[in-house]
Design a protein around this motif. Structure first.
Motif: not given
Length: 226
Positions: A6-14, A41-48, A74-80
């Motif tokens: 579950x990816x909650x962020x992205x690494x720096x573009x650089x 990519x849950x940070x972008x709204x993609x959930x299992x 909130x949906x990530x917390x519920x998924x947890x």
């Protein structure tokens, strides 16, 4: 065994072209343990589709705070909570450590003493381990279902264990020296003091216990550690 990341962020573009995204760093960290991975990519709204879409779960770090007002939190917390309810193994790192604590009744805040950046030594129940850190937020109240299994003078609740199937850790075993260098260069200016930046940069070549932590995490996901 399939591990859902579950990816909650992205690494720096650089650094992304060289090092990949946060999920890619965990795939490299856990390489050789027989896992297959799928990233959401849950940070972008993609959930299992549900907690049973994988055999185990891993939640990454993020530049976001778990207390921020984002529609995907909130949906990530519920998924947890759903994963906990069916007893699947789950690991959280940095933001993952914090969001699991928040979802299960703990509290996360910006730490009044500021940032931890670069190699830090943690006491894992009597065993010292050196891992890279990059955070200001901390778990300040431990959930009732968790116990503290790692600490140091700066980060009291550095790792938590929930029964025998959820393990979370504040530092970043997936962050090698090159990633820290990228964060120091591209995200530290204006956030960390010049003294903190210089100190973290001077320690980039410090020996880390990331491989030992990777082995432990792999065994935990397979149900071989508690």
């Amino acid at each position: 065994m399939k591990i859902g990341i579950l990816q909650t962020g992205h690494s720096p573009d650089e650094v992304k072209a060289e090092l990949g995204d946060y999920a890619d760093m965990f795939v490299r960290l856990l390489d050789g343990h027989g896992f297959e991975f799928e990233t959401y990519s849950v940070v972008d709204g993609q959930f299992p589709s549900g907690p049973d879409a994988a055999d185990g779960w891993l939640i990454t770090g993020s530049k976001h705070g778990v207390y921020e007002d984002h529609t995907w939190i909130p949906p990530l917390e519920q998924f947890i909570r759903d994963v906990q309810a069916i007893g699947l193994p789950m690991i959280g790192v940095c933001f993952g450590h914090q969001i699991i604590a928040q979802a299960l009744g703990g509290k996360v805040e910006k730490f009044a003493k500021g940032w931890a950046a670069g190699p830090q030594t943690y006491d894992f129940e009597g065993k010292p381990m050196v891992l890279n850190a990059w955070h200001q937020d901390q778990v300040t109240q431990v959930p009732p279902s968790a116990r503290v299994v790692a600490t140091n003078a700066f980060c009291e609740n550095a790792a938590l264990l929930y029964g025998d199937h959820i393990f979370t850790v504040q530092p970043h075993p997936e962050f090698a020296a090159r990633m820290l260098e990228g964060l120091i260069t591209h995200r530290a200016p204006g956030v960390l003091s010049p003294e903190q930046i210089a100190d973290a940069a001077a320690k980039l070549d410090a020996p880390l216990d990331d491989r030992a932590m990777a082995d432990w995490m792999a065994a935990f996901l397979k149900g071989q550690k508690s």
